[in-house]
Write a protein that holds these residues in place. Sequence first.
Motif, PDB file in Angstrom:
ATOM      1  N   THR A  47       0.964  -1.319   0.083  1.00 13.10           N
ATOM      2  CA  THR A  47       0.039  -0.112  -0.107  1.00 13.10           C
ATOM      3  C   THR A  47       0.727   1.370   0.150  1.00 13.10           C
ATOM      4  N   LEU A  51       0.475   4.023  -2.620  1.00 17.34           N
ATOM      5  CA  LEU A  51       0.043   5.381  -2.294  1.00 17.34           C
ATOM      6  C   LEU A  51       1.132   6.626  -3.112  1.00 17.34           C
ATOM      7  N   GLN A  52       2.322   6.272  -3.174  1.00 13.64           N
ATOM      8  CA  GLN A  52       3.221   7.227  -3.825  1.00 13.64           C
ATOM      9  C   GLN A  52       3.025   7.278  -5.384  1.00 13.64           C
ATOM     10  N   GLN A  55      -0.157   9.238  -6.317  1.00 13.45           N
ATOM     11  CA  GLN A  55      -0.020  10.535  -6.162  1.00 13.45           C
ATOM     12  C   GLN A  55       0.842  11.162  -7.286  1.00 13.45           C
ATOM     13  N   ARG A  70      -8.698   5.760  -6.291  1.00 10.11           N
ATOM     14  CA  ARG A  70      -7.736   4.692  -5.513  1.00 10.11           C
ATOM     15  C   ARG A  70      -7.145   5.466  -4.547  1.00 10.11           C
ATOM     16  N   LEU A  71      -6.552   6.683  -4.850  1.00 19.98           N
ATOM     17  CA  LEU A  71      -5.919   7.558  -3.860  1.00 19.98           C
ATOM     18  C   LEU A  71      -6.814   7.824  -2.554  1.00 19.98           C
ATOM     19  N   ILE A  74      -7.379   4.860  -0.370  1.00 21.46           N
ATOM     20  CA  ILE A  74      -6.262   4.510   0.472  1.00 21.46           C
ATOM     21  C   ILE A  74      -6.225   5.442   1.581  1.00 21.46           C
ATOM     22  N   LEU A  75      -6.138   7.050   1.188  1.00 19.85           N
ATOM     23  CA  LEU A  75      -6.109   7.948   2.306  1.00 19.85           C
ATOM     24  C   LEU A  75      -7.171   7.737   3.219  1.00 19.85           C
ATOM     25  N   SER A  95      -9.666  14.032  -2.729  1.00 14.29           N
ATOM     26  CA  SER A  95      -9.488  13.220  -3.949  1.00 14.29           C
ATOM     27  C   SER A  95     -10.925  12.392  -4.351  1.00 14.29           C
TER      28      SER A  95
END
Length: 417
Positions: A47, A51-52, A55, A70-71, A74-75, A95
Amino acid sequence: MRVKLTIFLMVAAGSPGLPGAPIAQADAAQAPQTYQEAVERLTEGDTARALQLLQRATDEAPDFGPAHLRLGAILSAAAGELESEHDLRREAEESLLRAFYLMGEDPEVMLEYGLLLRRQRILTDAKRVLERAWKAAEREGAEMPPAERARLHYLLGLIYETWWEDWQDLVNVPRTAEPLDCSAIQHPEADPESAATGRAYPHWDRAVLCPLQWWNQSEHVVRLADLKSDERDRMVQHFRLALEADPTHVDAAVRLLGHLADADAWTEYIRIARQLALQVPKDPRPLLFLALGLHEQGYGSAADSTFDRALTLLAADERRVFADISPLLKAQGRELFASLDSAGREAAANAFFASTDPLFLTEAAERRLEHYARLAWAELKYSDPNRGVRGWDSERGRVWVRYGRPLRWYQCCYGSA
């Protein structure tokens, strides 16, 4: 937050000045390479790296909605519900709102946004958004993956459950039923002049101070939970739909089993527990709960063998809980039991259960089965896997294991000072 939610729903309705349809369709051909790599990392369970990459993907292709979706998801999952994680939830919201602006009434976008609202404890709005996701999927014929459909219904069930818990077993105690004769009770904090009427004690304390009077009084309470029976029906139905979409959804099954057990709906309970045990054969909980249902219905031999199967799947420290009779003993007995070695504790437990078996009318060890069933009850009702809490270790669970299922219980006192 409320303003942003209003904008979200206006967009969904196609209000003037705001587009009611996506301004950029999610086309796999538009997906940046970093997005594809992020999906691969998510599939592998990495994960942090995903995430990186997401972004970067939203910077490279700001109009590609799935990357924002998706971002945001995850956040949102990383933020949880803690007050200290408000900024992370705000980033997730931005997002997801961007994803909605780009993708329109996509059921998965609305699902993630509804989940975020639930984490923010905005339950009414969360319910509305999640129900819109459900209706959008049905209306557009969208084929949500079974796991996502199950998650949607599970979340809706949890929201209805939050409301139902405020009303379950709720009663009103009529004023004519309040006075209790507790005059024989000496309470260190009671006003001597009011002790004779029983008004020196709160209603819930009187259940302990003068149980016979409290029991007689509790015959006259007015049930209020029926006023919310529709919410309960919706809650149960959503848990059923979650399990129908994903038969391996253990959390939905456990929630459903708990409410069926409360209602003594043991036929459906046993059917669901048996199906779940087949779907997840390495998880001991379905077998524990199935054994509980068999025990409650009087199938002693079947319950006994099912508990044995469940115990073989439990970790060693959890099996020791079932062999530990100290919660059933008085203080002196607990000290003596703790001083024994493992062989001595096993012998003591066997002697205890044999001495307390009612009439030896069946082949099964009835008192041992009752103890196991109480542990299963406690796990069913009071466990919290997200926090690593086993039901039998909770405060209410320990009371349940010692005393069993209450003959009568309710929460009160609605409208009382």
